[in-house]
Motif scaffolding. Structure first.
Motif, PDB file in Angstrom:
ATOM      1  N   ARG A 398       7.226 -47.161  12.233  1.00  0.00           N
ATOM      2  CA  ARG A 398       7.850 -46.893  10.866  1.00  0.00           C
ATOM      3  C   ARG A 398       8.619 -48.084  10.202  1.00  0.00           C
ATOM      4  NH1 ARG A 398      11.411 -41.461  10.934  1.00  0.00           N
ATOM      5  NH2 ARG A 398      11.124 -41.684  13.324  1.00  0.00           N
ATOM      6  N   GLY A 399       8.297 -48.227   8.897  1.00  0.00           N
ATOM      7  CA  GLY A 399       8.762 -49.609   8.270  1.00  0.00           C
ATOM      8  C   GLY A 399       8.113 -50.871   8.468  1.00  0.00           C
ATOM      9  N   HIS A 400       7.089 -50.807   9.161  1.00  0.00           N
ATOM     10  CA  HIS A 400       6.049 -52.089   9.571  1.00  0.00           C
ATOM     11  C   HIS A 400       4.703 -51.895   9.510  1.00  0.00           C
ATOM     12  CE1 HIS A 400       9.858 -54.215  11.351  1.00  0.00           C
ATOM     13  NE2 HIS A 400      10.030 -53.011  11.850  1.00  0.00           N
ATOM     14  N   ARG A 401       3.997 -52.763   8.991  1.00  0.00           N
ATOM     15  CA  ARG A 401       2.717 -52.800   8.552  1.00  0.00           C
ATOM     16  C   ARG A 401       2.218 -53.247  10.116  1.00  0.00           C
ATOM     17  NH1 ARG A 401       1.408 -56.193   3.306  1.00  0.00           N
ATOM     18  NH2 ARG A 401       2.677 -54.776   1.702  1.00  0.00           N
ATOM     19  N   GLU A 402       0.827 -52.718  10.285  1.00  0.00           N
ATOM     20  CA  GLU A 402      -0.009 -52.846  11.492  1.00  0.00           C
ATOM     21  C   GLU A 402       0.015 -54.387  12.142  1.00  0.00           C
ATOM     22  OE1 GLU A 402      -4.311 -52.528  13.111  1.00  0.00           O
ATOM     23  OE2 GLU A 402      -3.851 -51.445  11.385  1.00  0.00           O
ATOM     24  N   LYS A 403       0.077 -55.501  11.239  1.00  0.00           N
ATOM     25  CA  LYS A 403       0.072 -56.781  11.633  1.00  0.00           C
ATOM     26  C   LYS A 403       1.319 -57.071  12.141  1.00  0.00           C
ATOM     27  CE  LYS A 403      -3.699 -58.284   8.731  1.00  0.00           C
ATOM     28  NZ  LYS A 403      -4.228 -58.983   7.510  1.00  0.00           N
ATOM     29  N   SER A 404       2.543 -56.651  11.553  1.00  0.00           N
ATOM     30  CA  SER A 404       3.782 -56.977  11.947  1.00  0.00           C
ATOM     31  C   SER A 404       4.553 -56.160  13.335  1.00  0.00           C
ATOM     32  CB  SER A 404       4.886 -56.780  10.820  1.00  0.00           C
ATOM     33  OG  SER A 404       4.927 -55.364  10.775  1.00  0.00           O
ATOM     34  N   MET A 405       3.561 -55.389  13.804  1.00  0.00           N
ATOM     35  CA  MET A 405       4.097 -54.425  14.917  1.00  0.00           C
ATOM     36  C   MET A 405       4.144 -55.456  16.050  1.00  0.00           C
ATOM     37  SD  MET A 405       2.338 -50.881  15.390  1.00  0.00           S
ATOM     38  CE  MET A 405       0.813 -51.282  15.668  1.00  0.00           C
ATOM     39  N   VAL A 406       3.411 -56.456  16.419  1.00  0.00           N
ATOM     40  CA  VAL A 406       3.626 -57.271  17.597  1.00  0.00           C
ATOM     41  C   VAL A 406       4.720 -57.968  17.773  1.00  0.00           C
ATOM     42  CG1 VAL A 406       2.424 -59.110  19.004  1.00  0.00           C
ATOM     43  CG2 VAL A 406       1.198 -57.521  18.058  1.00  0.00           C
ATOM     44  N   HIS A 407       4.971 -58.523  16.440  1.00  0.00           N
ATOM     45  CA  HIS A 407       6.319 -59.385  16.075  1.00  0.00           C
ATOM     46  C   HIS A 407       7.675 -58.493  16.209  1.00  0.00           C
ATOM     47  CE1 HIS A 407       9.259 -62.168  14.455  1.00  0.00           C
ATOM     48  NE2 HIS A 407       9.780 -61.333  13.787  1.00  0.00           N
ATOM     49  N   GLU A 408       7.589 -57.201  16.136  1.00  0.00           N
ATOM     50  CA  GLU A 408       8.798 -56.227  16.068  1.00  0.00           C
ATOM     51  C   GLU A 408       8.814 -55.925  17.590  1.00  0.00           C
ATOM     52  OE1 GLU A 408      12.033 -54.244  15.068  1.00  0.00           O
ATOM     53  OE2 GLU A 408      10.884 -55.701  14.022  1.00  0.00           O
ATOM     54  N   LEU A 409       7.699 -55.649  18.300  1.00  0.00           N
ATOM     55  CA  LEU A 409       7.866 -55.392  19.822  1.00  0.00           C
ATOM     56  C   LEU A 409       8.276 -56.378  20.588  1.00  0.00           C
ATOM     57  CD1 LEU A 409       4.529 -53.163  20.086  1.00  0.00           C
ATOM     58  CD2 LEU A 409       6.869 -52.312  20.145  1.00  0.00           C
ATOM     59  N   ASN A 410       8.036 -57.788  19.849  1.00  0.00           N
ATOM     60  CA  ASN A 410       8.371 -59.083  20.658  1.00  0.00           C
ATOM     61  C   ASN A 410       9.750 -59.053  20.762  1.00  0.00           C
ATOM     62  OD1 ASN A 410       6.514 -60.357  22.338  1.00  0.00           O
ATOM     63  ND2 ASN A 410       5.460 -60.880  20.372  1.00  0.00           N
ATOM     64  N   ARG A 411      10.663 -58.440  19.904  1.00  0.00           N
ATOM     65  CA  ARG A 411      12.061 -58.230  19.627  1.00  0.00           C
ATOM     66  C   ARG A 411      12.605 -57.623  20.975  1.00  0.00           C
ATOM     67  NH1 ARG A 411      14.047 -56.396  14.383  1.00  0.00           N
ATOM     68  NH2 ARG A 411      16.164 -56.783  15.386  1.00  0.00           N
ATOM     69  N   TYR A 412      11.887 -56.645  21.406  1.00  0.00           N
ATOM     70  CA  TYR A 412      12.509 -55.824  22.491  1.00  0.00           C
ATOM     71  C   TYR A 412      11.900 -55.854  23.849  1.00  0.00           C
ATOM     72  CZ  TYR A 412      14.416 -53.535  18.311  1.00  0.00           C
ATOM     73  OH  TYR A 412      14.839 -53.142  17.264  1.00  0.00           O
ATOM     74  N   ILE A 413      10.540 -55.750  23.975  1.00  0.00           N
ATOM     75  CA  ILE A 413       9.805 -55.847  25.235  1.00  0.00           C
ATOM     76  C   ILE A 413       9.997 -57.158  26.207  1.00  0.00           C
ATOM     77  CG2 ILE A 413       7.681 -55.901  26.499  1.00  0.00           C
ATOM     78  CD1 ILE A 413       6.730 -53.841  24.101  1.00  0.00           C
ATOM     79  N   PRO A 414       9.982 -58.413  25.723  1.00  0.00           N
ATOM     80  CA  PRO A 414      10.332 -59.324  26.680  1.00  0.00           C
ATOM     81  C   PRO A 414      11.817 -59.489  27.221  1.00  0.00           C
ATOM     82  CG  PRO A 414       9.082 -60.138  25.032  1.00  0.00           C
ATOM     83  CD  PRO A 414       9.646 -58.780  24.694  1.00  0.00           C
ATOM     84  N   THR A 415      12.809 -58.924  26.157  1.00  0.00           N
ATOM     85  CA  THR A 415      14.359 -59.001  26.434  1.00  0.00           C
ATOM     86  C   THR A 415      14.302 -57.777  27.546  1.00  0.00           C
ATOM     87  OG1 THR A 415      14.720 -59.734  24.384  1.00  0.00           O
ATOM     88  CG2 THR A 415      16.492 -58.547  25.427  1.00  0.00           C
ATOM     89  N   ALA A 416      13.788 -56.794  27.407  1.00  0.00           N
ATOM     90  CA  ALA A 416      13.941 -55.505  28.214  1.00  0.00           C
ATOM     91  C   ALA A 416      13.519 -55.828  29.451  1.00  0.00           C
ATOM     92  CB  ALA A 416      13.177 -54.253  27.686  1.00  0.00           C
ATOM     93  N   ALA A 417      12.299 -56.739  29.548  1.00  0.00           N
ATOM     94  CA  ALA A 417      11.754 -57.127  30.921  1.00  0.00           C
ATOM     95  C   ALA A 417      12.614 -57.973  31.753  1.00  0.00           C
ATOM     96  CB  ALA A 417      10.321 -57.544  30.670  1.00  0.00           C
ATOM     97  N   ALA A 418      13.197 -59.046  31.030  1.00  0.00           N
ATOM     98  CA  ALA A 418      14.054 -59.978  31.662  1.00  0.00           C
ATOM     99  C   ALA A 418      15.368 -59.446  31.884  1.00  0.00           C
ATOM    100  CB  ALA A 418      14.302 -61.138  30.766  1.00  0.00           C
ATOM    101  N   PHE A 419      16.036 -58.798  31.048  1.00  0.00           N
ATOM    102  CA  PHE A 419      17.474 -58.169  31.351  1.00  0.00           C
ATOM    103  C   PHE A 419      17.195 -57.077  32.448  1.00  0.00           C
ATOM    104  CE2 PHE A 419      21.063 -55.595  30.137  1.00  0.00           C
ATOM    105  CZ  PHE A 419      22.005 -56.412  30.556  1.00  0.00           C
TER     106      PHE A 419
END
Length: 472
Positions: A398-419
């Motif tokens: 919600r609030g993001h286009r299909e092309k911007s989903m990867v950028h938004e998910l990159n804000r959370y997933i690598p951080t969650a994995a490392a932390f």
């Protein structure tokens, strides 16, 4: 270049047996049955001794890691899950450092998994040969060429059984994975045994029970000074005590508490207007994978160090890797790299050698964070993979286009994995320092695996519509 390397291995992968995917939906009761059969086969193999060995009564070089690696000395499960996990670790590091490239297609993933299986069998053969040649089952000259070859074949067949059992569960016939199931079983068996073991040991102060709970009642019944008996039950040395048991329970509760930490990203259906949902990103995004891979890394360093120290004792470079001492049936590191990678045994050791404690903490936290971060790129759980899965399900953030989903998910997933990997390492260190039964790594693995099975059970229950429909 990466694709070519994997493609060269494809003809060899075709020789390995493979479990085919189920052609229909497997019911929950069938999954429970296949999981129970898998566990039964593993436990039987843990009790079948290797044919032809002369002796396995010498000091065990892998005593510290047998519980975590689900291995049992002198049996078909001598190697446990070590070859499979080691191959996964090496292939992950090769893919993470881009030495080999893994594409996003189903064919490339299947090729990568096939190469990993092939590499696992090669590691099984190598470890079996080294075990025999270094005299773990008797001098090769006394055993003879035929018996040596027979022992290697037995270990190879056992490794293949473990590989197929793990694949059977992961393909959807059972619950979870074979590796997780075997690890949890071994660790839980150790915890229960050290809590309620009726075995007696002469400690020099009289005969005592090995089990912490049984020892409590025995000490209270036999000691005239009840307060002293109670203190001994809580703080006795060299045997499991009630403080170790309480630390195990405390770590269990702490890990369960942290399992609830997550971020829910709002998503919506691209097909149906008004259909909203959320995609959870947990703190432990890669679950217990970092600690399993870290254990495999340490076990292989120990393995190499003890082989070198037995053949080249006194060599400066060998001593830098590790020097070892024996105590009964155990071998433990007393110097070199292996010493600093091993957990301090007690609080007094931390005080007397703080450098050891600091190096161990830094290694645990750093390695778990790094392995967790690199794992998402080869396991199909990176931001790009999650975005593709959401698109396949016709879901958008919600609030993001299909092309911007990867950028938004990159804000959370690598951080969650490392932390998350960092937190897993920190909890393992805490459990070690508190003296949890079965080592900090072991109890952490057991808790996360049990919680995984609980989540699987809840998910199946919600899909089937209730408890009664799961089994009937």
């Amino acid at each position: 270049m990466g694709f070519k390397i994997l493609e060269y291995l494809q003809p060899f992968c075709s020789f390995l047996p493979e479990v085919s995917k189920p052609e229909r939906k497997i019911q929950f009761r069938e999954k429970v049955l296949w999981t129970a059969i898998t566990l039964f086969i593993f436990l039987v193999c843990c009790q079948i001794p290797l044919f032809g060995i002369m002796s396995s009564e010498s000091a065990d070089p892998f005593y510290w890691l047998r519980v975590i690696m689900a291995s049992n000395r002198g049996t078909l499960m001598e190697l446990g899950i070590s070859p499979i996990v080691t191959s996964g670790l090496i292939m992950q590091l090769l893919a993470g450092t881009k030495i080999i490239e893994v594409g996003d297609s189903v064919k490339d993933r299947a090729l990568f998994n096939g190469a990993q299986k092939l590499f696992g069998m090669l590691i099984t053969v190598c470890q079996a040969v080294v075990y025999v040649v270094t005299g773990m089952y008797g001098e090769p000259s006394d055993l003879g060429m035929g018996i040596c070859l027979l022992i290697i074949i037995q270990l190879l067949c056992a490794g293949l059984i473990v590989l197929l059992l793990d694949e059977l569960l992961q393909k959807g016939y059972g619950l979870g994975s074979g590796i997780s199931l075997f690890i949890a079983t071994n660790i839980c068996e150790t915890i229960v045994w050290k809590a309620f073991s009726p075995a007696t040991i002469n400690t020099g102060k009289g005969t005592e029970f090995e089990g912490a709970v049984i020892a409590l009642f025995h000490l209270l019944a036999t000691r005239t000074d009840k307060v002293r008996g109670l203190r001994e039950a809580f703080y006795r040395q060299n045997l499991p005590n009630l403080m170790n048991l309480m630390a195990t329970v405390a770590v269990f509760l702490i890990v369960i508490y942290f399992q609830g930490f997550r971020v829910d990203l709002p998503i919506k259906s691209a097909r149906y207007r008004g259909q909203y949902s959320s995609y959870p990103i947990k703190l432990f995004y890669t679950s217990n994978i970092p600690i399993i891979l870290q254990s495999a890394l340490v076990s292989n360093i120990y393995f190499l160090s003890q082989i070198l120290s037995s053949k080249f004792a006194g060599n400066v470079f060998v001593n830098l890797i590790g020097t070892w001492a024996e105590s009964g049936y155990q071998r433990y590191p007393i110097g070199g790299l292996c010493y600093y990678l091993s957990p301090p045994e007690t609080i007094s050791h931390i005080i007397t050698d703080p450098i050891h404690a600091i190096v161990y903490i830094v290694f645990m936290l750093g390695s778990c964070a790094f392995l967790s971060k690199t794992w998402i790129d080869v396991s199909g759980s990176s931001a790009k993979d999650v975005a593709r899965q959401l698109r396949d399900q016709q879901m958008l953030m919600r609030g993001h286009r299909e092309k911007s989903m990867v950028h938004e998910l990159n804000r959370y997933i690598p951080t969650a994995a490392a932390f998350g990997g960092l937190c897993i390492g920190a909890l393992s260190v805490l459990a070690d320092f508190l003296g949890a039964i079965g080592s900090g790594t072991g109890i952490l693995l057991a808790v996360t695996i049990i919680y995984q099975y609980f989540e699987i059970f809840v998910k199946e229950q919600s899909e089937m519509g209730g408890m009664s429909t799961l089994f009937f």
